[in-house]
Design a protein around this motif. Sequence first.
Motif, PDB file in Angstrom:
ATOM      1  N   GLU A  70       0.816  -1.221   0.000  1.00 51.30           N
ATOM      2  CA  GLU A  70       0.000   0.000   0.000  1.00 51.30           C
ATOM      3  C   GLU A  70       0.846   1.265   0.000  1.00 51.30           C
ATOM      4  O   GLU A  70       0.330   2.354  -0.244  1.00 51.30           O
ATOM      5  CB  GLU A  70      -0.934   0.005   1.209  1.00 51.30           C
ATOM      6  CG  GLU A  70      -1.990  -1.087   1.205  1.00 51.30           C
ATOM      7  CD  GLU A  70      -3.018  -0.925   0.098  1.00 51.30           C
ATOM      8  OE1 GLU A  70      -3.157   0.198  -0.434  1.00 51.30           O
ATOM      9  OE2 GLU A  70      -3.674  -1.917  -0.254  1.00 51.30           O
ATOM     10  N   GLY A  71       2.132   1.144   0.314  1.00 52.10           N
ATOM     11  CA  GLY A  71       3.011   2.303   0.281  1.00 52.10           C
ATOM     12  C   GLY A  71       3.280   2.948   1.622  1.00 52.10           C
ATOM     13  O   GLY A  71       3.861   4.041   1.679  1.00 52.10           O
ATOM     14  N   PHE A  72       2.884   2.291   2.710  1.00 52.03           N
ATOM     15  CA  PHE A  72       3.195   2.827   4.025  1.00 52.03           C
ATOM     16  C   PHE A  72       4.685   2.676   4.297  1.00 52.03           C
ATOM     17  O   PHE A  72       5.330   1.744   3.827  1.00 52.03           O
ATOM     18  CB  PHE A  72       2.397   2.097   5.112  1.00 52.03           C
ATOM     19  CG  PHE A  72       0.926   2.367   5.070  1.00 52.03           C
ATOM     20  CD1 PHE A  72       0.400   3.563   5.547  1.00 52.03           C
ATOM     21  CD2 PHE A  72       0.050   1.426   4.545  1.00 52.03           C
ATOM     22  CE1 PHE A  72      -0.963   3.813   5.501  1.00 52.03           C
ATOM     23  CE2 PHE A  72      -1.316   1.664   4.507  1.00 52.03           C
ATOM     24  CZ  PHE A  72      -1.822   2.860   4.979  1.00 52.03           C
ATOM     25  N   GLY A  73       5.234   3.588   5.096  1.00 54.00           N
ATOM     26  CA  GLY A  73       6.652   3.539   5.420  1.00 54.00           C
ATOM     27  C   GLY A  73       6.970   2.482   6.462  1.00 54.00           C
ATOM     28  O   GLY A  73       6.084   1.874   7.057  1.00 54.00           O
ATOM     29  N   GLY A  74       8.251   2.298   6.698  1.00 52.60           N
ATOM     30  CA  GLY A  74       8.692   1.325   7.686  1.00 52.60           C
ATOM     31  C   GLY A  74       8.744   1.926   9.079  1.00 52.60           C
ATOM     32  O   GLY A  74       8.877   3.134   9.258  1.00 52.60           O
ATOM     33  N   CYS A  75       8.645   1.059  10.074  1.00 50.17           N
ATOM     34  CA  CYS A  75       8.680   1.496  11.474  1.00 50.17           C
ATOM     35  C   CYS A  75      10.125   1.609  11.930  1.00 50.17           C
ATOM     36  O   CYS A  75      10.929   0.706  11.727  1.00 50.17           O
ATOM     37  CB  CYS A  75       7.920   0.505  12.351  1.00 50.17           C
ATOM     38  SG  CYS A  75       8.044   0.843  14.122  1.00 50.17           S
ATOM     39  N   THR A  76      10.456   2.727  12.575  1.00 53.25           N
ATOM     40  CA  THR A  76      11.787   2.918  13.151  1.00 53.25           C
ATOM     41  C   THR A  76      11.697   3.154  14.659  1.00 53.25           C
ATOM     42  O   THR A  76      12.582   3.753  15.252  1.00 53.25           O
ATOM     43  CB  THR A  76      12.518   4.088  12.470  1.00 53.25           C
ATOM     44  OG1 THR A  76      11.681   5.258  12.479  1.00 53.25           O
ATOM     45  CG2 THR A  76      12.870   3.756  11.030  1.00 53.25           C
ATOM     46  N   ASN A  77      10.604   2.685  15.258  1.00 52.42           N
ATOM     47  CA  ASN A  77      10.422   2.744  16.716  1.00 52.42           C
ATOM     48  C   ASN A  77      10.509   4.158  17.278  1.00 52.42           C
ATOM     49  O   ASN A  77      11.013   4.369  18.384  1.00 52.42           O
ATOM     50  CB  ASN A  77      11.444   1.842  17.417  1.00 52.42           C
ATOM     51  CG  ASN A  77      11.254   0.378  17.092  1.00 52.42           C
ATOM     52  OD1 ASN A  77      10.135  -0.122  17.070  1.00 52.42           O
ATOM     53  ND2 ASN A  77      12.349  -0.326  16.808  1.00 52.42           N
ATOM     54  N   THR A  78       9.997   5.116  16.528  1.00 51.78           N
ATOM     55  CA  THR A  78       9.977   6.495  17.015  1.00 51.78           C
ATOM     56  C   THR A  78       8.997   6.645  18.176  1.00 51.78           C
ATOM     57  O   THR A  78       9.227   7.424  19.104  1.00 51.78           O
ATOM     58  CB  THR A  78       9.589   7.451  15.873  1.00 51.78           C
ATOM     59  OG1 THR A  78      10.499   7.265  14.782  1.00 51.78           O
ATOM     60  CG2 THR A  78       9.641   8.901  16.327  1.00 51.78           C
ATOM     61  N   GLY A  79       7.881   5.927  18.113  1.00 50.75           N
ATOM     62  CA  GLY A  79       6.912   5.957  19.201  1.00 50.75           C
ATOM     63  C   GLY A  79       5.862   7.040  19.093  1.00 50.75           C
ATOM     64  O   GLY A  79       5.001   7.156  19.976  1.00 50.75           O
ATOM     65  N   GLU A  80       5.901   7.839  18.024  1.00 55.39           N
ATOM     66  CA  GLU A  80       4.881   8.888  17.863  1.00 55.39           C
ATOM     67  C   GLU A  80       3.494   8.278  17.684  1.00 55.39           C
ATOM     68  O   GLU A  80       2.492   8.894  18.023  1.00 55.39           O
ATOM     69  CB  GLU A  80       5.222   9.771  16.660  1.00 55.39           C
ATOM     70  CG  GLU A  80       6.470  10.624  16.835  1.00 55.39           C
ATOM     71  CD  GLU A  80       6.318  11.634  17.952  1.00 55.39           C
ATOM     72  OE1 GLU A  80       5.201  12.140  18.161  1.00 55.39           O
ATOM     73  OE2 GLU A  80       7.333  11.917  18.619  1.00 55.39           O
ATOM     74  N   CYS A  81       3.439   7.058  17.144  1.00 58.68           N
ATOM     75  CA  CYS A  81       2.149   6.411  16.904  1.00 58.68           C
ATOM     76  C   CYS A  81       1.400   6.167  18.212  1.00 58.68           C
ATOM     77  O   CYS A  81       0.208   6.454  18.328  1.00 58.68           O
ATOM     78  CB  CYS A  81       2.346   5.097  16.155  1.00 58.68           C
ATOM     79  SG  CYS A  81       3.552   3.974  16.927  1.00 58.68           S
ATOM     80  N   THR A  82       2.099   5.627  19.205  1.00 62.63           N
ATOM     81  CA  THR A  82       1.443   5.342  20.481  1.00 62.63           C
ATOM     82  C   THR A  82       1.089   6.616  21.233  1.00 62.63           C
ATOM     83  O   THR A  82       0.127   6.636  22.006  1.00 62.63           O
ATOM     84  CB  THR A  82       2.340   4.464  21.370  1.00 62.63           C
ATOM     85  OG1 THR A  82       3.576   5.144  21.638  1.00 62.63           O
ATOM     86  CG2 THR A  82       2.652   3.153  20.686  1.00 62.63           C
ATOM     87  N   ALA A  83       1.862   7.678  20.999  1.00 64.07           N
ATOM     88  CA  ALA A  83       1.620   8.936  21.704  1.00 64.07           C
ATOM     89  C   ALA A  83       0.285   9.554  21.310  1.00 64.07           C
ATOM     90  O   ALA A  83      -0.353  10.230  22.128  1.00 64.07           O
ATOM     91  CB  ALA A  83       2.754   9.920  21.433  1.00 64.07           C
ATOM     92  N   VAL A  84      -0.153   9.334  20.061  1.00 66.07           N
ATOM     93  CA  VAL A  84      -1.398   9.953  19.597  1.00 66.07           C
ATOM     94  C   VAL A  84      -2.547   8.963  19.494  1.00 66.07           C
ATOM     95  O   VAL A  84      -3.684   9.370  19.241  1.00 66.07           O
ATOM     96  CB  VAL A  84      -1.201  10.635  18.215  1.00 66.07           C
ATOM     97  CG1 VAL A  84      -0.142  11.720  18.293  1.00 66.07           C
ATOM     98  CG2 VAL A  84      -0.845   9.603  17.143  1.00 66.07           C
ATOM     99  N   CYS A  85      -2.273   7.677  19.686  1.00 67.23           N
ATOM    100  CA  CYS A  85      -3.336   6.669  19.558  1.00 67.23           C
ATOM    101  C   CYS A  85      -4.429   6.933  20.587  1.00 67.23           C
ATOM    102  O   CYS A  85      -4.155   6.938  21.799  1.00 67.23           O
ATOM    103  CB  CYS A  85      -2.764   5.268  19.754  1.00 67.23           C
ATOM    104  SG  CYS A  85      -4.032   3.967  19.720  1.00 67.23           S
TER     105      CYS A  85
END
Length: 246
Positions: free
Chosen positions: A209-224
Amino acid sequence: MNLTLKVWRQSGPDDAGRMVTYQAKDVSPDMSFLEMLDVVNEQLILSGDDPIAFDHDCREGICGMCGMVINGVAHGEQRATTTCQLHMRHFEDGATITIEPWRAAPFPVVKDLVVDRSAFDRIIQAGGFISVPAGSAPDAHSLPVRKEDADDAFDAATCIGCGACVAACPNGSASLFTAAKITHLSLLPQGQPERITRAKAMVDQMDAEGFGGCTNTGECTAVCPKGIPLDTIARMNGDFLKANSK
């Protein structure tokens, strides 16, 4: 409350967008963010202008439809809160609020703040289900499940697929969403037969689908808005590595 809104306006996916400034007057602090936009849209309609398009449905923080970047933060700065459950009392009178759509190539803008998130649907279609015959519903407690596994599975299952994780990630990764959809099945007995093939199929589709790779930045969990933990990604990666080691 009187507010200044800077809103992204875009007529369609192939059109150039721009920020447009609006004045929101006499806003009640008890309004939700979407109710505030409703009031602004009523004023725009009365003046003969095109209302701001934004996505919404239940307005109860359940469906995940309401997604927008508010002052640079997906769903706004209030932690563990969807846009529809964000209230205007969290903003100061006279504040300037910037409102934009999710920014990710796999989420093309449909109009204004509305994006096409059907890429998430295709990831789930790739393997986010149990296809093996499981029979009728078992009696309660007939299949022992460790409480820790049940708790982790439930935490992952709370994902509402809003896409905030993608919007916040500097890489535009959908790893948190995909991991949540994989994990809530892989931790339960019914999900074991297809556990490894499920992880490979869904991760492969996420990449396609073209999503980028995870680099464990953690921004995803911060806004979930549901607080999906980062360790769900570790579980997904473990299953994916097992699939590719065979």
